[in-house]
Design an enzyme around this catalytic site. Sequence first.
Site, short mmCIF file in Angstrom:
data_model
loop_
_atom_site.label_atom_id
_atom_site.label_comp_id
_atom_site.label_asym_id
_atom_site.label_seq_id
_atom_site.Cartn_x
_atom_site.Cartn_y
_atom_site.Cartn_z
N HIS A 103 13.51 -33.65 -19.25
CA HIS A 103 13.11 -34.33 -18.02
C HIS A 103 11.72 -33.92 -17.57
O HIS A 103 11.38 -33.98 -16.38
CB HIS A 103 14.13 -34.05 -16.90
CG HIS A 103 15.50 -34.54 -17.24
ND1 HIS A 103 15.80 -35.87 -17.37
CD2 HIS A 103 16.64 -33.87 -17.54
CE1 HIS A 103 17.08 -36.01 -17.71
NE2 HIS A 103 17.61 -34.80 -17.82
N GLU A 147 13.38 -15.10 -16.57
CA GLU A 147 12.90 -13.72 -16.54
C GLU A 147 11.91 -13.47 -17.69
O GLU A 147 10.90 -12.78 -17.51
CB GLU A 147 14.10 -12.77 -16.60
CG GLU A 147 13.78 -11.28 -16.62
CD GLU A 147 12.97 -10.79 -15.42
OE1 GLU A 147 12.76 -11.54 -14.45
OE2 GLU A 147 12.51 -9.64 -15.49
N LYS A 183 4.24 -3.38 -6.79
CA LYS A 183 5.64 -3.10 -7.12
C LYS A 183 6.58 -3.44 -5.97
O LYS A 183 7.66 -3.95 -6.16
CB LYS A 183 5.75 -1.62 -7.48
CG LYS A 183 7.14 -1.18 -7.87
CD LYS A 183 7.44 -1.57 -9.28
CE LYS A 183 8.85 -1.26 -9.69
NZ LYS A 183 9.29 -2.22 -10.71
N GLY A 195 1.04 -2.63 5.83
CA GLY A 195 1.66 -3.67 6.65
C GLY A 195 0.62 -4.69 7.07
O GLY A 195 -0.47 -4.78 6.50
N TRP A 250 -3.40 -2.31 -1.38
CA TRP A 250 -3.20 -3.65 -1.93
C TRP A 250 -3.71 -4.57 -0.82
O TRP A 250 -3.06 -4.73 0.22
CB TRP A 250 -1.72 -3.89 -2.22
CG TRP A 250 -1.43 -5.18 -2.93
CD1 TRP A 250 -1.40 -5.39 -4.27
CD2 TRP A 250 -1.10 -6.44 -2.33
NE1 TRP A 250 -1.09 -6.69 -4.55
CE2 TRP A 250 -0.90 -7.37 -3.38
CE3 TRP A 250 -0.98 -6.89 -1.02
CZ2 TRP A 250 -0.57 -8.71 -3.15
CZ3 TRP A 250 -0.64 -8.23 -0.79
CH2 TRP A 250 -0.43 -9.11 -1.85
N LYS A 299 8.12 -12.21 -17.07
CA LYS A 299 7.58 -10.98 -17.68
C LYS A 299 6.26 -11.28 -18.38
O LYS A 299 5.29 -10.55 -18.24
CB LYS A 299 8.54 -10.35 -18.69
CG LYS A 299 9.74 -9.62 -18.16
CD LYS A 299 9.46 -8.32 -17.45
CE LYS A 299 9.17 -8.49 -16.02
NZ LYS A 299 10.12 -8.67 -15.03
N CYS A 339 0.82 -1.22 0.00
CA CYS A 339 0.00 0.00 0.00
C CYS A 339 0.86 1.27 0.00
O CYS A 339 1.99 1.28 0.48
CB CYS A 339 -0.86 0.04 1.25
SG CYS A 339 -1.77 -1.47 1.53
N ARG A 361 2.10 1.00 -5.91
CA ARG A 361 2.30 0.16 -4.73
C ARG A 361 1.09 -0.72 -4.43
O ARG A 361 1.17 -1.66 -3.65
CB ARG A 361 2.60 1.03 -3.51
CG ARG A 361 3.89 1.80 -3.63
CD ARG A 361 4.14 2.58 -2.38
NE ARG A 361 4.55 1.72 -1.30
CZ ARG A 361 5.81 1.53 -0.94
NH1 ARG A 361 6.77 2.14 -1.58
NH2 ARG A 361 6.11 0.71 0.05
C1 G6P Z 1 7.61 -7.66 -6.77
C2 G6P Z 1 7.68 -6.95 -8.11
C3 G6P Z 1 8.78 -7.57 -8.96
C4 G6P Z 1 10.11 -7.53 -8.20
C5 G6P Z 1 10.00 -8.20 -6.82
C6 G6P Z 1 11.22 -7.92 -5.98
O1 G6P Z 1 7.14 -8.95 -6.96
O2 G6P Z 1 6.44 -7.03 -8.78
O3 G6P Z 1 8.91 -6.85 -10.16
O4 G6P Z 1 11.08 -8.19 -8.95
O5 G6P Z 1 8.87 -7.67 -6.11
O6 G6P Z 1 11.28 -6.55 -5.74
P1 G6P Z 1 12.60 -5.76 -5.36
O7 G6P Z 1 12.14 -4.36 -5.12
O8 G6P Z 1 13.14 -6.41 -4.13
O9 G6P Z 1 13.52 -5.88 -6.50
#
Ligand code: G6P
Length: 616
Positions: free
Chosen positions: A514, A491, A611, A103, A76, A495, A2, A28
Site C-alpha cells: 500500500h 525497532e 538518552k 528543563g 543538550w 536502531k 542535560c 544525557r
Molecule cells: C530517547 C532514547 C531512546 C528511548 C526513548 C524512550 O529517545 O534515545 O532510546 O527509547 O527516549 O526512553 P525511555 O527511557 O522512556 O525508555
Amino acid sequence: MCGVVGAVLRDQPALEGILDGLRVLEYRGYDSAGVAVALSEGVAVRRRAGRIEALSEALQDGALSDARCGVGHTRWATHGPPNELNAHPHSDHSGRIALVHNGIVENHQELRRELIEGGVEFRSDTDTEVIVHLVARELERLDGEGLSPSLADGVRAALQFVEGYYAIAVLRTGPEPELVAAKQGPPLCVCVTDDGAWIASDVLALLPHGKQVVFLEDGDVARLSPGHCEVARPDGAAVERAAVEIQWRAEDAGMAGFDHHMQKEIHEQPAVLGRTVSERVGEGDAALGSGWTDEDLGGVERVQVLGCGTALHAGLVAQFLIEGLAGVPVDSDYASEFRYRAPRLVPGTLALAISQSGETADTLAALKLAEELGCRTGAICNVQGSSLVRAADSVLLTDAGPEIGVASTKAFTAQVAGAYLAAVRLGRAKGALSEVEADAHLAALRGLRGQLEQLLSDEAVAKVREVARSNQDAKGFLFLGRGVNYPVALEGALKLKEISYVHAEGYPAGEMKHGPIALIEPGMSVLVVNSQGGVADKVRSNLEQVKARGGRVIVVGSDEESLALADEAIHVPASSEWVSPILNVVPLQLFAYEIGLLKGCDIDKPRNLAKSVTVE
Ligand code: G6P
C-alpha cells in the site's frame, strides 16, 4: 536531556569528582559542558562547546582545583545554539551565584523582558539565565527587607515566578559556600556522605559516593552541606525524604573491555534476560514485583500501553502478548500523542507505561493523565527510584542494569521479557491460561538465554558484519515484519536511523503493497523478519513481492523457506513465535551497530539524540 552534578565537601576538593560525574552523565546531552566552583573572591566558571574532554583540558591550569563546592553541567541544547556562551553554568552579575539547569522555562521570554526592564543584561540566549538573575533579584529583595536570606530562601522565592520544568543546582560563594538544588519535573537525587553531599540528575553519577540515595520530589528545595541534606517544600516547611538503597554498582556503567557501550549492552542480553526472568518465574506463574496482586489483575478489563521510542516498540510487542496470551484487549499509544488527544478509557483499564529511564517527560505525563481518568497504573521500568517507579501503582523492575549507549538495546529485550511475564501473570489471574499452559510459556522464555548466546557468538556476529558490509552503500532500507515481529521491524529501522543516520523505514509486511513497494528497486535493501509461526507464509509472500521488483532481500529469523529465498540470510534459532522478538531483534541491533561503525559514526553518542528525554 542535560546532566546536572553538584558537590559540597568538608575538606576535599570537589572539581575532579564533578568532572567524573559529568563523564558518567554525558549520555544525557553532549553538545557543551561547564563547571562553576566557589572561590573566596566569587564563583569561577569554565565552559566549553563540545564534549567533557574539551572542558577537562580547559581546567588543566588548576585554578579551580582546590574549591570544595561546585556545580557542573553537560548540555543538550533547547534554547540557543550549543556554544560557550550558552553553555551552563550561568552566573549573576555579582559573580557570587552560579546555576545549572535541566528543563525548560516556559515563560522565559516574559521573565527576560521583566528582568531587562529592571536593569539586568543578559549574556546568553538560554531560558536558564533568567533563573539565576531571578535568584539574585529575590536575594537582594529579601536582604533589603532585613531578612539575611539563605540561598535556599532566594531560590524558593525565585521559583515562584518560573513556569515550566527544571532540575537546578545553584551555588553561592561566602564564608561557607552554599549549595541548593530544586526540582519540578526532571529528576534530581542526592547522596549524603560523612564528609560531603552530592547532587546529580541521575543515580549513576552518585554511585561512586554511596548507594543510599534520596530522590527529590517535585517542589522540593534541598539545601546541601557536608553530611547533611535538608529538604523544604515551596512554602519553606521542612520535609523528610527517605533514602533508597541502589542495587547497581558503579562498575556496571563501565565498558568491560568492549569498544562501545552499545556493543557491551547488546552482548549483555543473555545475562539480562536471565536476571529479569529467573527470579520471577515460579510454578505455573510469574511474580512481577510490588503492587501486582491477583485481585488487581483479575479486575483488568483492558490495557493501555504508553511509551516513547524503543520503549513503545516493546509496548507494541506487549500488545500482541497480552492479547494473545491473556485474552485482554490492548491499545498502544505514543505517550506524546496520548496526552494531547481526548482518550476514552473504559473502567477497568490498566495504564501500562514502559520506559528504560523512568524519566521520559511524555511517558510520565501520559501515565498521570490516565490516572486522572481513573485508571490503575503499572510500569515496566529499568531504573529504581525513578519518577515513573514512584508514580505507578504497580511496578515491574527490569534487571537490565545501567544502559549508557543512547540507542536502547538490552532495555528493549528486558522490557519485552517483562511484558511477557506480565501477560502470563494476567492470563493466570484472568483464568485465560491454565497452570500447564503458563508453565509452557514460561519455559519458552527461560530457554532463550542459550539462544541469545548463540546469536552473540563470534561466528553469528561475523555473519551480521558480513551482511552489513555488503549493504553499507544501499540507498535506503526497509524493515518488514508481521504480527509479534512487526514491532521488531520498527525497532530495527529505528536502531539503524539512530546509529548510522541512514534512511530506514519499518513497516508491517502486509502494508508494504500500500505504499512502500513503490520504493523498491535495485539498490534498496529490505530486511524481512520472519520466524516460524502463524504469519510466516504471509510474510514469505510479501518477500516474494520484493524480490520480483529487484529489491535486495535479507531475511532474519527462523523460517527456513524464507531464509532459502533470501539474497542474504541471518539464521535465528527456532523458538515459540511469542518469544521470537527477543531473538530476532539481536541481529538487527548488531546490523545497526556494524553499519554505524562502517560509516564512522559516534556509536554511543549519536548526533542530536539524548538518552533520557526529560522535556517535551
Ligand atoms: C530517547 C532514547 C531512546 C528511548 C526513548 C524512550 O529517545 O534515545 O532510546 O527509547 O527516549 O526512553 P525511555 O527511557 O522512556 O525508555
